[in-house]
Design an enzyme around this catalytic site. Structure first.
Site, PDB file in Angstrom:
ATOM      1  N   LYS A  44       0.804  -1.200   0.000  1.00  0.00           N
ATOM      2  CA  LYS A  44       0.000   0.000   0.000  1.00  0.00           C
ATOM      3  C   LYS A  44       0.844   1.260   0.000  1.00  0.00           C
ATOM      4  O   LYS A  44       0.333   2.352  -0.175  1.00  0.00           O
ATOM      5  CB  LYS A  44      -0.885   0.025   1.270  1.00  0.00           C
ATOM      6  CG  LYS A  44      -1.834  -1.131   1.385  1.00  0.00           C
ATOM      7  CD  LYS A  44      -2.481  -1.108   2.818  1.00  0.00           C
ATOM      8  CE  LYS A  44      -2.435  -2.500   3.371  1.00  0.00           C
ATOM      9  NZ  LYS A  44      -2.867  -2.604   4.759  1.00  0.00           N
ATOM     10  N   GLY A  45       2.122   1.095   0.271  1.00  0.00           N
ATOM     11  CA  GLY A  45       3.000   2.247   0.502  1.00  0.00           C
ATOM     12  C   GLY A  45       3.040   3.290  -0.594  1.00  0.00           C
ATOM     13  O   GLY A  45       3.293   4.466  -0.334  1.00  0.00           O
ATOM     14  N   GLU A 100       7.042   2.600  -6.639  1.00  0.00           N
ATOM     15  CA  GLU A 100       7.269   2.088  -5.285  1.00  0.00           C
ATOM     16  C   GLU A 100       7.533   3.251  -4.326  1.00  0.00           C
ATOM     17  O   GLU A 100       7.978   4.325  -4.734  1.00  0.00           O
ATOM     18  CB  GLU A 100       8.461   1.118  -5.333  1.00  0.00           C
ATOM     19  CG  GLU A 100       8.916   0.528  -4.034  1.00  0.00           C
ATOM     20  CD  GLU A 100       7.901  -0.338  -3.289  1.00  0.00           C
ATOM     21  OE1 GLU A 100       6.778   0.137  -3.059  1.00  0.00           O
ATOM     22  OE2 GLU A 100       8.251  -1.467  -2.918  1.00  0.00           O
ATOM     23  N   ASP A 104      14.762  -0.246  -0.047  1.00  0.00           N
ATOM     24  CA  ASP A 104      15.569  -0.424   1.151  1.00  0.00           C
ATOM     25  C   ASP A 104      16.639  -1.481   0.833  1.00  0.00           C
ATOM     26  O   ASP A 104      17.657  -1.151   0.231  1.00  0.00           O
ATOM     27  CB  ASP A 104      14.614  -0.834   2.275  1.00  0.00           C
ATOM     28  CG  ASP A 104      15.246  -0.854   3.647  1.00  0.00           C
ATOM     29  OD1 ASP A 104      16.046   0.046   3.930  1.00  0.00           O
ATOM     30  OD2 ASP A 104      14.940  -1.760   4.435  1.00  0.00           O
ATOM     31  N   LYS A 132      17.040   4.355  -0.106  1.00  0.00           N
ATOM     32  CA  LYS A 132      18.042   4.240   0.968  1.00  0.00           C
ATOM     33  C   LYS A 132      19.197   3.410   0.414  1.00  0.00           C
ATOM     34  O   LYS A 132      19.285   2.205   0.658  1.00  0.00           O
ATOM     35  CB  LYS A 132      17.438   3.483   2.159  1.00  0.00           C
ATOM     36  CG  LYS A 132      16.526   4.252   3.071  1.00  0.00           C
ATOM     37  CD  LYS A 132      16.156   3.364   4.265  1.00  0.00           C
ATOM     38  CE  LYS A 132      15.044   3.947   5.095  1.00  0.00           C
ATOM     39  NZ  LYS A 132      14.543   2.996   6.115  1.00  0.00           N
ATOM     40  N   PHE A 153      14.193   5.575   9.749  1.00  0.00           N
ATOM     41  CA  PHE A 153      12.869   5.012   9.477  1.00  0.00           C
ATOM     42  C   PHE A 153      11.878   6.144   9.277  1.00  0.00           C
ATOM     43  O   PHE A 153      11.650   6.958  10.173  1.00  0.00           O
ATOM     44  CB  PHE A 153      12.405   4.064  10.592  1.00  0.00           C
ATOM     45  CG  PHE A 153      11.280   3.195  10.116  1.00  0.00           C
ATOM     46  CD1 PHE A 153      11.548   1.987   9.483  1.00  0.00           C
ATOM     47  CD2 PHE A 153       9.962   3.614  10.219  1.00  0.00           C
ATOM     48  CE1 PHE A 153      10.507   1.202   8.977  1.00  0.00           C
ATOM     49  CE2 PHE A 153       8.918   2.848   9.709  1.00  0.00           C
ATOM     50  CZ  PHE A 153       9.195   1.637   9.096  1.00  0.00           C
ATOM     51  N   VAL A 154      11.292   6.185   8.094  1.00  0.00           N
ATOM     52  CA  VAL A 154      10.400   7.299   7.754  1.00  0.00           C
ATOM     53  C   VAL A 154       8.947   6.856   7.609  1.00  0.00           C
ATOM     54  O   VAL A 154       8.664   5.708   7.270  1.00  0.00           O
ATOM     55  CB  VAL A 154      10.868   8.033   6.478  1.00  0.00           C
ATOM     56  CG1 VAL A 154      12.158   8.788   6.740  1.00  0.00           C
ATOM     57  CG2 VAL A 154      11.037   7.080   5.307  1.00  0.00           C
ATOM     58  N   ASP A 160       4.274   3.535   6.211  1.00  0.00           N
ATOM     59  CA  ASP A 160       3.722   3.210   7.519  1.00  0.00           C
ATOM     60  C   ASP A 160       4.756   2.666   8.493  1.00  0.00           C
ATOM     61  O   ASP A 160       5.862   2.274   8.110  1.00  0.00           O
ATOM     62  CB  ASP A 160       2.640   2.133   7.379  1.00  0.00           C
ATOM     63  CG  ASP A 160       3.245   0.747   7.137  1.00  0.00           C
ATOM     64  OD1 ASP A 160       4.074   0.620   6.213  1.00  0.00           O
ATOM     65  OD2 ASP A 160       2.906  -0.185   7.894  1.00  0.00           O
ATOM     66  N   ARG A 166       0.210   6.419   7.506  1.00  0.00           N
ATOM     67  CA  ARG A 166       0.251   6.523   6.042  1.00  0.00           C
ATOM     68  C   ARG A 166      -0.378   7.818   5.536  1.00  0.00           C
ATOM     69  O   ARG A 166      -0.053   8.300   4.453  1.00  0.00           O
ATOM     70  CB  ARG A 166      -0.506   5.357   5.390  1.00  0.00           C
ATOM     71  CG  ARG A 166       0.139   3.990   5.574  1.00  0.00           C
ATOM     72  CD  ARG A 166      -0.511   2.990   4.611  1.00  0.00           C
ATOM     73  NE  ARG A 166      -0.224   1.607   4.948  1.00  0.00           N
ATOM     74  CZ  ARG A 166       0.855   0.932   4.550  1.00  0.00           C
ATOM     75  NH1 ARG A 166       1.768   1.530   3.812  1.00  0.00           N
ATOM     76  NH2 ARG A 166       1.035  -0.317   4.875  1.00  0.00           N
TER      77      ARG A 166
HETATM   78  P1  IMP Z   1      13.072  -3.824   0.459  1.00  0.00           P
HETATM   79  O1  IMP Z   1      12.452  -5.043  -0.155  1.00  0.00           O
HETATM   80  O2  IMP Z   1      14.015  -4.187   1.577  1.00  0.00           O
HETATM   81  O3  IMP Z   1      13.717  -2.893  -0.526  1.00  0.00           O
HETATM   82  O4  IMP Z   1      11.914  -3.114   1.249  1.00  0.00           O
HETATM   83  C1  IMP Z   1      11.086  -2.194   0.717  1.00  0.00           C
HETATM   84  C2  IMP Z   1       9.863  -2.078   1.598  1.00  0.00           C
HETATM   85  O5  IMP Z   1      10.229  -1.963   2.996  1.00  0.00           O
HETATM   86  C3  IMP Z   1       9.119  -0.811   1.282  1.00  0.00           C
HETATM   87  O6  IMP Z   1       8.185  -1.019   0.257  1.00  0.00           O
HETATM   88  C4  IMP Z   1       8.488  -0.472   2.607  1.00  0.00           C
HETATM   89  O7  IMP Z   1       7.244  -1.138   2.736  1.00  0.00           O
HETATM   90  C5  IMP Z   1       9.422  -1.010   3.647  1.00  0.00           C
HETATM   91  N1  IMP Z   1      10.295   0.062   4.211  1.00  0.00           N
HETATM   92  C6  IMP Z   1      11.630   0.153   4.130  1.00  0.00           C
HETATM   93  N2  IMP Z   1      12.109   1.233   4.765  1.00  0.00           N
HETATM   94  C7  IMP Z   1      11.019   1.867   5.269  1.00  0.00           C
HETATM   95  C8  IMP Z   1      10.863   3.083   6.041  1.00  0.00           C
HETATM   96  O8  IMP Z   1      11.796   3.811   6.394  1.00  0.00           O
HETATM   97  N3  IMP Z   1       9.581   3.400   6.363  1.00  0.00           N
HETATM   98  C9  IMP Z   1       8.497   2.643   6.018  1.00  0.00           C
HETATM   99  N4  IMP Z   1       8.615   1.509   5.286  1.00  0.00           N
HETATM  100  C10 IMP Z   1       9.865   1.123   4.927  1.00  0.00           C
HETATM  101 MG    MG Z   2       6.036  -1.147   0.477  1.00  0.00          MG
END
Ligand code: IMP
Ligand code: MG
Length: 181
Positions: A44-45, A100, A104, A132, A153-154, A160, A166
């Site tokens: 949902k982000g 997206e 992360d 990030k 962490f944002v 969320d 959100r």
């Molecule tokens: P990745 O698969 O590790 O790249 O994770 C991406 C997902 O982690 C994003 O779509 C978010 O849902 C979550 N995420 C990573 N960092 C944050 C943050 O700082 N705040 C909120 N959600 C985050």
């Molecule tokens: Mg997400």
């Protein structure tokens, strides 16, 4: 505007978000001239970013959504993405733009990109609001990135913590006391 009490400080204001999202959307619009991409929002982000982003596009687009998750920490990752809601449209031969909220570790997008190519997409590009870079573990890079951010962490503007925050119109840094208690 009052800031949420769980927020340490505002990292990106509504004005900063609007201006940069517009800039990125216009660049994407120009690069895809003459095409008809499938714009895939990752639930949902990405919802707020997605809604703002598409309203700056003048090319014909089709909208679709996916909800995915990686296995929770502690669980052994099968190396496969957990698809909670799949696309309605067939991506075969399509130019796909993934929208997206944040990259992360890169797990989600590295896997999703590979999956869409496996399904026969003609091209897959990634538009992300936040990046990030320091946290990257999987090889994937955004084609369009609005903001590089530090390892904080944002929350807000779709992002969320435990399904909270959100709806905040800005991007804020979550107070450590909220997740360290
Ligand atoms: P990745 O698969 O590790 O790249 O994770 C991406 C997902 O982690 C994003 O779509 C978010 O849902 C979550 N995420 C990573 N960092 C944050 C943050 O700082 N705040 C909120 N959600 C985050
Ligand atoms: Mg997400």
């Amino acid at each position: 505007m009052s800031i949420h009490p769980d927020c340490e400080r505002v990292m990106l204001t509504e004005e900063q978000l609007r201006a940069r999202v517009k800039e990125i959307a216009l660049a994407v619009d120009e690069d895809y001239a003459g095409k008809r991409p499938l714009v895939v929002g990752i639930l949902k982000g990405s919802i707020i970013f997605y809604a703002d982003f598409i309203r700056f596009l003048s090319m014909p687009v089709e909208l679709d959504f996916m909800a995915v998750s990686s296995y929770g920490s502690g669980a052994v990752s099968s190396g496969k993405l957990n698809i909670k809601k799949d696309l309605d449209r067939d991506v075969k031969g399509r130019d796909v733009i993934i929208v997206e909220d944040i990259i992360d570790s890169g797990f989600t997008l590295a896997n999703l990109k590979a999956l869409l190519y496996e399904r026969g997409a003609a091209s897959v590009k990634i538009v992300t609001l936040l990046n990030k870079a320091e946290r990257r573990e999987y090889e994937v890079a955004p084609d369009y990135n609005c903001f590089d951010i530090e390892n904080e962490f944002v929350i807000g503007y779709g992002l969320d913590y435990n399904e909270q925050y959100r709806h905040l119109p800005y991007i804020g840094i979550l107070k450590r006391s909220v997740y360290e208690k």
